[in-house]
Design a protein around this motif. Structure first.
Motif, PDB file in Angstrom:
ATOM      1  N   VAL A 198      35.050  49.105  28.771  1.00  0.00           N
ATOM      2  CA  VAL A 198      35.114  48.473  29.772  1.00  0.00           C
ATOM      3  C   VAL A 198      34.070  48.172  30.596  1.00  0.00           C
ATOM      4  O   VAL A 198      33.604  48.843  30.905  1.00  0.00           O
ATOM      5  CB  VAL A 198      36.595  49.203  30.995  1.00  0.00           C
ATOM      6  N   PRO A 199      33.552  46.621  30.763  1.00  0.00           N
ATOM      7  CA  PRO A 199      32.608  46.100  31.825  1.00  0.00           C
ATOM      8  C   PRO A 199      32.388  46.577  32.982  1.00  0.00           C
ATOM      9  O   PRO A 199      33.507  46.856  33.991  1.00  0.00           O
ATOM     10  CB  PRO A 199      32.591  44.395  31.412  1.00  0.00           C
ATOM     11  N   SER A 200      31.153  47.006  33.727  1.00  0.00           N
ATOM     12  CA  SER A 200      30.906  47.504  34.382  1.00  0.00           C
ATOM     13  C   SER A 200      31.691  46.014  35.305  1.00  0.00           C
ATOM     14  O   SER A 200      31.119  44.679  35.192  1.00  0.00           O
ATOM     15  CB  SER A 200      29.065  46.968  35.200  1.00  0.00           C
ATOM     16  N   GLY A 201      32.413  46.591  36.600  1.00  0.00           N
ATOM     17  CA  GLY A 201      32.310  45.246  38.083  1.00  0.00           C
ATOM     18  C   GLY A 201      33.972  45.886  37.881  1.00  0.00           C
ATOM     19  O   GLY A 201      34.793  45.225  38.094  1.00  0.00           O
ATOM     20  N   PHE A 202      35.072  46.022  37.097  1.00  0.00           N
ATOM     21  CA  PHE A 202      35.978  45.261  35.961  1.00  0.00           C
ATOM     22  C   PHE A 202      36.875  46.468  37.321  1.00  0.00           C
ATOM     23  O   PHE A 202      36.897  47.775  37.365  1.00  0.00           O
ATOM     24  CB  PHE A 202      36.765  45.803  35.403  1.00  0.00           C
ATOM     25  N   ASP A 203      37.540  45.475  38.004  1.00  0.00           N
ATOM     26  CA  ASP A 203      38.396  47.145  39.056  1.00  0.00           C
ATOM     27  C   ASP A 203      39.029  46.819  39.030  1.00  0.00           C
ATOM     28  O   ASP A 203      40.654  45.495  39.204  1.00  0.00           O
ATOM     29  CB  ASP A 203      38.411  46.076  41.286  1.00  0.00           C
ATOM     30  N   GLU A 204      40.241  48.301  39.082  1.00  0.00           N
ATOM     31  CA  GLU A 204      42.010  47.995  37.953  1.00  0.00           C
ATOM     32  C   GLU A 204      42.635  47.818  39.837  1.00  0.00           C
ATOM     33  O   GLU A 204      43.568  47.409  39.663  1.00  0.00           O
ATOM     34  CB  GLU A 204      41.475  49.808  37.934  1.00  0.00           C
ATOM     35  N   LEU A 205      41.741  48.090  40.713  1.00  0.00           N
ATOM     36  CA  LEU A 205      42.979  47.509  42.292  1.00  0.00           C
ATOM     37  C   LEU A 205      43.067  45.788  41.921  1.00  0.00           C
ATOM     38  O   LEU A 205      44.236  45.698  42.307  1.00  0.00           O
ATOM     39  CB  LEU A 205      42.567  48.113  43.516  1.00  0.00           C
ATOM     40  N   ILE A 206      41.893  45.791  42.208  1.00  0.00           N
ATOM     41  CA  ILE A 206      42.585  43.783  42.170  1.00  0.00           C
ATOM     42  C   ILE A 206      42.584  43.612  40.669  1.00  0.00           C
ATOM     43  O   ILE A 206      43.713  42.417  41.046  1.00  0.00           O
ATOM     44  CB  ILE A 206      40.593  43.581  41.787  1.00  0.00           C
ATOM     45  N   HIS A 207      42.808  44.120  39.635  1.00  0.00           N
ATOM     46  CA  HIS A 207      43.711  43.036  38.637  1.00  0.00           C
ATOM     47  C   HIS A 207      44.971  42.872  38.225  1.00  0.00           C
ATOM     48  O   HIS A 207      44.752  41.616  37.441  1.00  0.00           O
ATOM     49  CB  HIS A 207      42.924  44.220  37.343  1.00  0.00           C
ATOM     50  N   PRO A 208      45.725  43.395  38.898  1.00  0.00           N
ATOM     51  CA  PRO A 208      47.058  43.295  38.772  1.00  0.00           C
ATOM     52  C   PRO A 208      47.045  41.401  39.458  1.00  0.00           C
ATOM     53  O   PRO A 208      47.086  41.710  40.594  1.00  0.00           O
ATOM     54  CB  PRO A 208      47.367  43.818  39.572  1.00  0.00           C
ATOM     55  N   ALA A 209      47.734  40.446  38.436  1.00  0.00           N
ATOM     56  CA  ALA A 209      48.319  39.139  38.847  1.00  0.00           C
ATOM     57  C   ALA A 209      48.575  39.086  40.903  1.00  0.00           C
ATOM     58  O   ALA A 209      47.683  38.004  40.685  1.00  0.00           O
ATOM     59  CB  ALA A 209      48.737  38.498  37.775  1.00  0.00           C
ATOM     60  N   THR A 210      49.747  39.821  41.202  1.00  0.00           N
ATOM     61  CA  THR A 210      49.417  38.784  42.925  1.00  0.00           C
ATOM     62  C   THR A 210      48.171  39.381  43.310  1.00  0.00           C
ATOM     63  O   THR A 210      48.217  38.769  43.872  1.00  0.00           O
ATOM     64  CB  THR A 210      50.767  40.408  42.354  1.00  0.00           C
ATOM     65  N   ARG A 211      47.862  41.039  43.227  1.00  0.00           N
ATOM     66  CA  ARG A 211      46.723  40.926  43.744  1.00  0.00           C
ATOM     67  C   ARG A 211      45.674  40.468  43.482  1.00  0.00           C
ATOM     68  O   ARG A 211      44.484  39.272  44.540  1.00  0.00           O
ATOM     69  CB  ARG A 211      45.991  41.975  44.070  1.00  0.00           C
ATOM     70  N   LEU A 212      45.049  39.773  41.888  1.00  0.00           N
ATOM     71  CA  LEU A 212      43.652  38.876  41.866  1.00  0.00           C
ATOM     72  C   LEU A 212      43.752  37.259  42.503  1.00  0.00           C
ATOM     73  O   LEU A 212      43.472  37.050  42.994  1.00  0.00           O
ATOM     74  CB  LEU A 212      43.981  38.593  40.277  1.00  0.00           C
TER      75      LEU A 212
END
Length: 115
Positions: free
Chosen positions: A3-17
């Protein structure tokens, strides 16, 4: 694949993104504007905003009283930095998924070489 640096699991879900992307384009946004722009119910948006607020990615401000009460939201500096890092990580994933570059631009495709 890592996983690249900066990938954020909290932001990733479509609605939150979608919420964070919309807020990244403005200083403050009314709750109703975000809800309507993303076609979410009040409860669905409230849940996502609460999750992002707990992570200190956004600030929620309630103004006025009674029927004139308005809820406004904005990304915090931490949220904006997390969003920018996540976007960069997604770009790295997409760019890394492209076709490999041919080592020799003169090399023929195997089907062409068989002709």
């Amino acid at each position: 694949m890592s996983v690249p640096s900066g990938f954020d699991e909290l932001i990733h879900p479509a609605t939150r993104l979608s919420v964070v992307a919309l807020l990244a384009a403005t200083e403050w946004a009314d709750f109703a504007f975000v809800r309507d722009s993303l076609s979410l119910s009040d409860s669905a948006l409230s849940k996502q905003l609460h999750t992002l607020e707990e992570a200190e990615y956004l600030e929620i401000r309630k103004e006025g009283a009674g029927r004139k009460r308005r809820t406004k939201v904005r990304l915090t500096d931490r949220g904006r930095t997390a969003f920018e890092g996540h976007v960069a990580a997604l770009r790295a994933i997409v760019e890394g998924a492209g076709p490999p570059e041919a080592a020799d631009p003169q090399a023929q495709h195997p089907a062409e070489a068989a002709r």
